[in-house]
Scaffold this active site. Sequence first.
Site, PDB file in Angstrom:
ATOM      1  N   HIS A 257       0.854  -1.177   0.000  1.00 42.54           N
ATOM      2  CA  HIS A 257       0.000   0.000   0.000  1.00 42.54           C
ATOM      3  C   HIS A 257       0.897   1.237   0.000  1.00 42.54           C
ATOM      4  O   HIS A 257       1.718   1.394   0.894  1.00 42.54           O
ATOM      5  CB  HIS A 257      -0.891  -0.026   1.238  1.00 42.54           C
ATOM      6  CG  HIS A 257      -1.853   1.109   1.306  1.00 42.54           C
ATOM      7  ND1 HIS A 257      -2.923   1.212   0.447  1.00 42.54           N
ATOM      8  CD2 HIS A 257      -1.908   2.208   2.104  1.00 42.54           C
ATOM      9  CE1 HIS A 257      -3.592   2.317   0.730  1.00 42.54           C
ATOM     10  NE2 HIS A 257      -3.001   2.943   1.726  1.00 42.54           N
ATOM     11  N   ASP A 259       0.624   5.233  -0.028  1.00 41.14           N
ATOM     12  CA  ASP A 259      -0.213   6.427  -0.010  1.00 41.14           C
ATOM     13  C   ASP A 259       0.348   7.427  -1.007  1.00 41.14           C
ATOM     14  O   ASP A 259       1.528   7.760  -0.966  1.00 41.14           O
ATOM     15  CB  ASP A 259      -0.257   6.998   1.409  1.00 41.14           C
ATOM     16  CG  ASP A 259      -1.070   6.097   2.328  1.00 41.14           C
ATOM     17  OD1 ASP A 259      -2.182   5.712   1.916  1.00 41.14           O
ATOM     18  OD2 ASP A 259      -0.606   5.771   3.419  1.00 41.14           O
ATOM     19  N   ASP A 369      -7.735   1.042   2.441  1.00 39.97           N
ATOM     20  CA  ASP A 369      -7.371   1.957   3.521  1.00 39.97           C
ATOM     21  C   ASP A 369      -8.251   3.196   3.594  1.00 39.97           C
ATOM     22  O   ASP A 369      -7.929   4.145   4.288  1.00 39.97           O
ATOM     23  CB  ASP A 369      -5.890   2.366   3.328  1.00 39.97           C
ATOM     24  CG  ASP A 369      -5.347   3.111   4.531  1.00 39.97           C
ATOM     25  OD1 ASP A 369      -5.792   2.818   5.650  1.00 39.97           O
ATOM     26  OD2 ASP A 369      -4.478   3.987   4.357  1.00 39.97           O
ATOM     27  N   HIS A 574      -6.905   9.329  -0.577  1.00 38.97           N
ATOM     28  CA  HIS A 574      -7.512   9.177   0.756  1.00 38.97           C
ATOM     29  C   HIS A 574      -6.732   9.743   1.947  1.00 38.97           C
ATOM     30  O   HIS A 574      -7.115   9.497   3.090  1.00 38.97           O
ATOM     31  CB  HIS A 574      -7.913   7.722   1.007  1.00 38.97           C
ATOM     32  CG  HIS A 574      -6.773   6.760   1.110  1.00 38.97           C
ATOM     33  ND1 HIS A 574      -6.447   5.894   0.098  1.00 38.97           N
ATOM     34  CD2 HIS A 574      -5.886   6.508   2.087  1.00 38.97           C
ATOM     35  CE1 HIS A 574      -5.413   5.159   0.463  1.00 38.97           C
ATOM     36  NE2 HIS A 574      -5.050   5.509   1.669  1.00 38.97           N
TER      37      HIS A 574
HETATM   38 ZN   LIG Z   1      -3.520   4.663   2.807  1.00 44.60          ZN
END
Ligand SMILES: [Zn+2]
Length: 1031
Positions: A257, A259, A369, A574
């Site tokens: 993951h 970001d 997430d 997000h």
């Molecule tokens: Zn995230």
Amino acid sequence: MAAIKHRRTALERVEKFLSDTYFTDCNLRGRLFGDRCPPASLSCFQTRRRIPYQEAVAQQFGPAQVGESFGPTWETCWFKVELSIPSAWAGREVHFVWESDGEGMVWRDAQPVQGLTKEGEKTSYILTRSLKESEPHSLTLYVELACNGLFGAGKGSMIAPPDPDRRVTLSKAELVVFNRDVYELLVDLEILLDMAQLLGEENQRSFQALYTANQMVNVCDVTDPSTFPAARDLAAAIFSQRNGESQHTIHAMGHCHIDSAWLWPYEETIRKCARSWVTVVHLMEHNPELTFACSQAQQFQWVRSCYPGLYARIQHLAAKGQFIPVGGTWVEMDGNLPSGESMVRQFLQGQRFFQEQFGRICTEFWLPDTFGYSAQLPQLMRGSGIRRFLTQKLSWNLVNSFPHHTFFWEGIDGSQVLTHFPPGDSYGMQGRVAEVLKTVKNNKDKGRVNHSAFLFGFGDGGGGPTQKMLDRMKRMRDTDGLPRVQISTPDQLFSVLEKESSQLCTWVGELFLELHNGTYTTQAQIKKGNRECERILHDVEVLSSLAAAQDSAFQYPASQLQQLWRLLLLNQFHDVLPGSCIQLVVEDALQYYTEIRRAGAQLQEEAVQVLCRHLLQPQPCSTHSSLVLNTLAWERTEVIASPGPDGTETLALVTVPSMGYALVQEPFEPPQPVAVRKQEDGSITMENGVIAVCLDTMGRLTSLQLLDSGRESIPDGCYANQFALFDDVPLYWDAWDVMDYHLQTRKPVTTLLQPLEITLAGGLRGSVSFSLQVGKNSTLTQEIILDATCPYLRFLTQVEWKEAHKFLKVEFPVQVRSTNATYEIQFGHLQRPTHWNTSWDWARFEVWAHKWLDLSEHGFGVALLNDCKYGASAHRNVLSLSLLRAPKSPDATADIGHHQFTYAVMPHQGSFQEAGVIQQAYNLNFPLHVVPASRAQCPAWSAFSVSSPAVVLEAVKQAEDRPEAVVVRLYEAHGSTVTAWLQTPFPVKEAMLCDLLERPLAQGHLPLEQQGLRLSFTPFRVLSVLLVWSH
Ligand SMILES: [Zn+2]
């Protein structure tokens, strides 16, 4: 020799044999590495910019040493490392070991080859598995070291604002001999020890594992590798004892993951992708079974443009099915705040990218997430070629434990998607025994499904899978007592879940995250930028489509619009749109909005110039008038401010047709002018023939009446437009969370700076204004505006906000009794309770909405509209709009400064549907455009209209890849089954329904009839119509 009887000493004996802290002089761990030698030379140069390799290696490198530190934060240090492998190491496995608290990337022969990040357990770059005489013993590597960690540079805690003076230390850089046989034994013993400890004393496999491990320690002479195979055989014997047929199967997939921006800026994310993905590609070379699920088209696009060599390898591995694009969206966006059309574009931009680059669209939506999931998402997924959804975030719920891990999720229109939450409640597994056992134990759908996902790899800041994770799971492939662990793919998992789906339960409505409810409000400028830019792109697309339909010489700005949309979509990531990012990210995001505003204004002007050329060009006997454009698909009568000949502004009441324009020259008189009157006690009344209000000196409404019926909206003795300030100190996640207990700290704002006074006396528009002191340091000035014929009262608000850990809201107690309030969401609305009966009800003490929320009883209601807010609540009879927060982490400056926003209150007869609340909220958000014109007269013109007020025409855009066609998107907004006619004066050659990716639907052909196109809607149905023009 009999097995020992003391469980604890046996367990701890094995532990010490593996310890990297104790007894490393004589235990197995101490033997992992053999001889070592320093680099032949180490030099470096430092830069503030993130520069390409070619530019970096051309710089002057100065001497550097292990033990030195580099920085400050966000700088980059490039190291040149010359290595010379001793020839005595022939036949040995040789690693380059690099340890630093910064994020490193190894470059070899001008290509990135591996990430080196201590936090992600990657400190070794393998130079050779077995040193041959023929291979070169001397080589040069470059290491690009970012002076930030995997999680940025928070001062003191992870989410604290970055420490600008952080330095990273190079603690190790050397060549070592790696003892692979020791490593394999360590992994065996670690798994056996975990089984012994975690399966528990009631499970005989625990003892089998323990005694095997103990026996292995007996057999092993750490100084004599020839004793290792016998120990490994003991482990293999127990690992190969198989499960029965009914055992649970875990589908393990590599994942990382990343970001797209969070505790680091967008620019660093590009390097995070490269570091993480090149490591995966490198791992795949030696582990052809490894699969890796990878989301976010934007990140692929970054790697494509900055690391073309790596990207080519990724495409190759994607074609082989190992590197698996998932998600189908441009970024992993926030699941609550983006508009319906924005969400469509997330899929449209994402899926088209994946189709173009990898030859197929994604079949799974992937949002592990994100902070909650709109009840409109199932329909949008289905419309984008997706029937499957994976997340796990609801495991973060603070109050209620979500009752399923595998279920059908049904949206507001009835669309369903098969949804899976990996039962281990994580997307960053490490292949440990504890995690696979948790996955089985935690699964809420036991007996209904026997398969689950297991996403392994370091995540959030990147990192990804490691060799050790894979080696652990190899041992757990099918070992009695543990679930089966197979390396799998999202498609394999969902395919078996689909086969097993007959027993699955269905969850209807939103997947509300009972945490992070502050993210509807934090970083108000980002929220405002998002709403405003959604409007700008809407208007540019509408006007450009009409200009192109009008004049085939007009070039629809397709590529510019794509670029602007992608900026907007990126900011919906997000941790950006929710406001949970650092200040550097906020600055980038606001810059992107500025770019969209600037380019959008230019594109809009170009489109209007073509669309209305005949009205704008100076004529021989020009007169001054105003052209008013309406980009919404219903007729509007509103007061506009139109620029006069001498630069002054004059008000005019105008009527503009549906998605069209009209000229205004002679302002027409309102049926009833606005009357504003000051009373003896300082209060002021305003009325416009539709509503009548009474405001006290503090700008609070003591009365709000519908004039037709005389119905009062405000309960006796209550004040609406009451500001309230709350203490806002969450438990940890500062920018993210507002806790239930903040409600107990409510303080009404009652310190008056400037009492209410009249600023516009009435006629077409009346207005009053006042100022308040808010908290210790902030001030608020408000202009309350009532326009002729307008059904709502508008509050134009300016705040100088200088608070710390405070939450500002505005409250409207209303004389309405209802157990549910209604909130606008993407392409529709939903209801949430106004009471706190159950834990599921009170956990929603702070919720989100888009342009409006409404509280209605039979025959009457009150709606609150807004132009850039998302946080809201309705408890009992009080509607609240959340205005500003002041968290300090991860951005200490969050929301400090000037704010301007508008909200409005609209009492109404009948239901909100009948009263047109939806349309009025659009009107507030999409002001009419006023342009000076040169013609006095021209008939009003409409490009599109829809016959039913239940149907909203949301978007008009040029079809992707088809300049001769447009896509018109409409949705049913009332929650009703309805048939509507879509009309346009443009010559239509062909019309067909298409999906959200603009692929024509089977049987989607629409006959052209006299009244236009007949469209059938069920509640909240979104329809996309492809119209091919005849010219
Ligand atoms: Zn995230």
